[in-house]
Design an enzyme around this catalytic site. Structure first.
Site, short mmCIF file in Angstrom:
data_model
loop_
_atom_site.label_atom_id
_atom_site.label_comp_id
_atom_site.label_asym_id
_atom_site.label_seq_id
_atom_site.Cartn_x
_atom_site.Cartn_y
_atom_site.Cartn_z
CG HIS A 17 51.39 4.97 44.65
ND1 HIS A 17 51.33 4.65 43.32
CD2 HIS A 17 50.35 4.29 45.23
CE1 HIS A 17 50.33 3.82 43.09
NE2 HIS A 17 49.71 3.60 44.24
CE LYS A 41 44.54 -5.06 39.70
NZ LYS A 41 44.99 -3.74 40.13
NE ARG A 90 42.85 6.39 45.52
CZ ARG A 90 42.85 5.49 44.55
NH1 ARG A 90 43.49 5.74 43.43
NH2 ARG A 90 42.21 4.36 44.68
CB SER A 128 48.35 2.71 38.94
OG SER A 128 49.14 3.02 40.05
O1 PNS Z 1 47.87 -0.88 45.06
P1 PNS Z 1 46.76 -1.83 45.38
O2 PNS Z 1 46.49 -2.75 44.19
O3 PNS Z 1 45.53 -1.15 45.89
O4 PNS Z 1 47.29 -2.76 46.59
C1 PNS Z 1 46.52 -3.80 47.12
C2 PNS Z 1 47.41 -4.75 47.96
C3 PNS Z 1 48.55 -5.26 47.11
C4 PNS Z 1 47.95 -4.01 49.15
C5 PNS Z 1 46.52 -5.93 48.44
O5 PNS Z 1 45.84 -6.49 47.35
C6 PNS Z 1 47.30 -7.01 49.17
O6 PNS Z 1 47.68 -6.82 50.31
N1 PNS Z 1 47.57 -8.13 48.48
C7 PNS Z 1 48.33 -9.24 49.05
C8 PNS Z 1 47.44 -10.47 49.29
C9 PNS Z 1 46.76 -10.35 50.63
O7 PNS Z 1 47.37 -10.24 51.67
N2 PNS Z 1 45.40 -10.39 50.58
C10 PNS Z 1 44.58 -10.29 51.77
C11 PNS Z 1 44.24 -8.85 52.08
S1 PNS Z 1 42.59 -8.73 52.61
#
Ligand code: PNS
Length: 162
Positions: A17, A41, A90, A128
């Site tokens: 990150h 989560k 990744r 993570s």
């Molecule tokens: O580190 P991560 O868990 O891969 O991040 C995922 C994240 C937080 C970027 C994604 O789940 C997100 O944007 N969540 C916010 C809710 C949202 O906007 N959902 C629609 C996206 S399709």
């Protein structure tokens, strides 16, 4: 002024990150690391703990800010003039989910662009979840997370095991 948003769970922030944040900070005027709450989560670290950790490890980057958000990413991004979401890719396995997320966000708000940075080869395997699993079994995660948060991980795991 072009602002890049680096969104994620950062539970906890890894060296992968941090590498993406550092590279985004070199490319954009300003970077906001957006720690997003995940409705599905329960976090290992609280959002406030994560915010404090990310602040600590990015203290050396003058154009990086940290924020916490509980909602849709596009709603957060809408406050910026030319929002660009930056995500690290990744491996091929990341691609489908990331592509779906980028296209969905674009549908929700066409002003929000997504840019992918190829992960540094040192971190292509890193996540993570893996860090938490290794640390939970007492393994050494010093090659995977910034030095500044190693103690937080130890304390959290000791607290959970006591
Ligand atoms: O580190 P991560 O868990 O891969 O991040 C995922 C994240 C937080 C970027 C994604 O789940 C997100 O944007 N969540 C916010 C809710 C949202 O906007 N959902 C629609 C996206 S399709």
């Amino acid at each position: 002024m072009q602002t890049a948003i680096c969104p994620g769970s950062f539970d906890p922030i890894t060296l992968g990150h941090l590498d993406v944040i550092r590279r985004a900070a070199a490319m954009f005027d300003r970077v906001v690391v957006c720690i997003v709450a995940n409705a599905n989560k329960h976090g290992f670290f609280s959002l406030e703990e994560r915010r404090e950790q990310v602040l600590r490890v990015t203290a050396g980057y003058p154009n990086v800010d940290v924020d916490v958000w509980d909602g849709l990413l596009v709603d957060y991004a809408a406050r910026f003039e030319q929002p660009v979401v930056v995500r690290g890719l990744r491996a091929l396995s990341d691609f489908e989910y990331e592509f779906m997320m980028a296209l969905t966000n674009k549908k929700l708000n066409p002003r929000v662009e997504t840019v992918f940075l190829a992960s540094d080869e040192r971190y292509t395997y890193l996540s993570s979840s893996m860090v938490k699993e290794i640390a939970g079994f007492g393994g050494d995660v010093s090659r995977f997370v910034p030095e500044e948060i190693l103690e937080d991980l130890k304390k959290k795991i000791n607290g959970r095991n006591s």
